[in-house]
Design an enzyme around this catalytic site. Structure first.
Site, PDB file in Angstrom:
ATOM      1  N   SER A   1       0.823  -1.209   0.000  1.00 35.79           N
ATOM      2  CA  SER A   1       0.000   0.000   0.000  1.00 35.79           C
ATOM      3  C   SER A   1       0.861   1.266   0.000  1.00 35.79           C
ATOM      4  O   SER A   1       0.322   2.360  -0.140  1.00 35.79           O
ATOM      5  CB  SER A   1      -0.898   0.005   1.231  1.00 35.79           C
TER       6      SER A   1
ATOM      7  N   GLY B   1      -5.363  -0.515   5.287  1.00 35.10           N
ATOM      8  CA  GLY B   1      -5.844  -1.263   6.459  1.00 35.10           C
ATOM      9  C   GLY B   1      -7.177  -0.851   7.024  1.00 35.10           C
ATOM     10  O   GLY B   1      -7.798  -1.597   7.773  1.00 35.10           O
TER      11      GLY B   1
ATOM     12  N   CYS C   1       2.457  -6.925   1.756  1.00 31.02           N
ATOM     13  CA  CYS C   1       1.487  -6.214   2.586  1.00 31.02           C
ATOM     14  C   CYS C   1       0.566  -7.258   3.214  1.00 31.02           C
ATOM     15  O   CYS C   1      -0.084  -8.020   2.484  1.00 31.02           O
ATOM     16  CB  CYS C   1       0.699  -5.267   1.685  1.00 31.02           C
TER      17      CYS C   1
ATOM     18  N   CYS D   1       2.327  -6.017  10.144  1.00 30.55           N
ATOM     19  CA  CYS D   1       2.126  -5.058   9.047  1.00 30.55           C
ATOM     20  C   CYS D   1       3.513  -4.662   8.592  1.00 30.55           C
ATOM     21  O   CYS D   1       4.397  -4.411   9.433  1.00 30.55           O
ATOM     22  CB  CYS D   1       1.360  -3.833   9.547  1.00 30.55           C
ATOM     23  N   THR D   2       3.718  -4.600   7.287  1.00 25.19           N
ATOM     24  CA  THR D   2       5.077  -4.401   6.793  1.00 25.19           C
ATOM     25  C   THR D   2       5.598  -2.967   7.013  1.00 25.19           C
ATOM     26  O   THR D   2       6.786  -2.709   6.846  1.00 25.19           O
ATOM     27  CB  THR D   2       5.168  -4.769   5.300  1.00 25.19           C
TER      28      THR D   2
HETATM   29  N1  DGL Z   1       1.755  -2.470   4.876  1.00 23.98           N
HETATM   30  C1  DGL Z   1       0.423  -2.922   5.099  1.00 23.98           C
HETATM   31  C2  DGL Z   1       0.411  -4.279   5.825  1.00 23.98           C
HETATM   32  O1  DGL Z   1       1.379  -4.992   5.830  1.00 23.98           O
HETATM   33  C3  DGL Z   1      -0.603  -2.058   5.719  1.00 23.98           C
HETATM   34  C4  DGL Z   1      -0.545  -0.605   5.789  1.00 23.98           C
HETATM   35  C5  DGL Z   1      -1.836   0.019   5.368  1.00 23.98           C
HETATM   36  O2  DGL Z   1      -2.782   0.098   6.179  1.00 23.98           O
HETATM   37  O3  DGL Z   1      -1.889   0.413   4.213  1.00 23.98           O
HETATM   38  O4  DGL Z   1      -0.594  -4.630   6.395  1.00 23.98           O
END
Ligand code: DGL
Length: 257
Positions: free
Chosen positions: A11, A43, A73, A184-185
């Site tokens: 994202s 999210g 993600c 979450c990444t």
């Molecule tokens: N990087 C996304 C993940 O691993 C989430 C971040 C978002 O909410 O966009 O869940």
């Protein structure tokens, strides 16, 4: 053997934490990273929106002629991996999920908190993972709406994020946690801030290394690894037209921030 690039999306900037692991495991591959910062955060969006945004990310990467896709993600994986695999049946698609298993197995009957987006924690994929381990550990799910936004804004430390994290984590820290899973990444970029609140005793896990290993296994099985002997190249795109996002992404990748 296949020398086309591997496509990776998130994202926004979070998936760079996964890209780092993958590049260090397979430095001779080429990579195309697509951060959808224009639409971040995912999210707190609806399932339909995340599915359609994820599909656009895959379409963009396919237009760049990639040989495989990594959904870097957790949110997009839990909301759309199944539907993407049905649609693109001949394309290897590797997702990421919260590293609950290593956190649970690390210590007998430990107390584990999982920090993730509200969407990741609400999906069946995560609930199944939770059911598999809830007998052996005390597991606390902590939805963190807003935490990925700090990372998108380049805020990794300071009073604002410390206050956010203390409010969020203190009630769980009072229970005597043994481990925290960064589900979450985006969160590995604020690991130092989390560590400041949580203290040094708690072990912190994330799913990046497991995802990198799974990608390598999958490429090897399907005979898709590159036979390049020199170092590969990483190209980063971002859906926001903000050049500074791309510049920032390369800095994150190279540990320059
Ligand atoms: N990087 C996304 C993940 O691993 C989430 C971040 C978002 O909410 O966009 O869940």
């Amino acid at each position: 053997m296949d020398n086309r690039a591997i496509g990776i999306f998130d994202s926004g900037l979070g998936g760079i934490s996964v890209l780092r692991e993958i590049v260090s495991l397979m430095p001779n591959e080429n990579y195309i990273y697509y951060g959808d910062s224009l639409h971040a955060p995912y999210g707190t969006k609806s399932l339909d929106e995340i599915q359609s945004l994820s599909e656009s990310c895959v379409e963009f990467l396919l237009s760049q002629n990639v040989k495989a896709i990594v959904i870097a993600c957790n949110t997009a994986t839990s909301a759309s991996a199944k539907q993407l695999r049905e649609k693109y049946q001949n394309l290897p698609i590797i997702g990421i999920e919260p590293a609950l298993k290593p956190a649970v197995l690390w210590k007998e009957h430990d107390r584990v908190a999982v920090m993730a987006t509200p969407m990741t924690l609400s999906q069946d994929k995560f609930k199944q993972l939770l059911h598999a381990y809830e007998e052996v550990s005390d597991i606390y799910c902590i939805p963190c709406p807003g935490l990925a936004d700090y990372v998108e804004q380049g805020v990794f430390e300071g009073p604002e994020i410390n206050e956010y994290l203390s409010n969020l984590l203190n009630p769980y820290l009072d229970k005597g946690l043994d481990a925290i899973v960064l589900g979450c990444t985006h969160y590995p970029f604020v690991e130092n801030a989390i560590r400041q609140i949580a203290g040094d005793e708690i072990k912190i896990f994330n799913g990046s290394h497991g995802t990198a290993l799974e990608l390598k296994r999958r490429l090897a099985n399907e005979n898709l690894l590159s036979n390049r002997t020199e170092e590969g190249k990483v190209t980063i795109y971002n859906s926001s037209n903000d050049e500074s996002k791309i510049d920032f992404s390369y800095k994150l990748l190279n540990h320059a921030i």
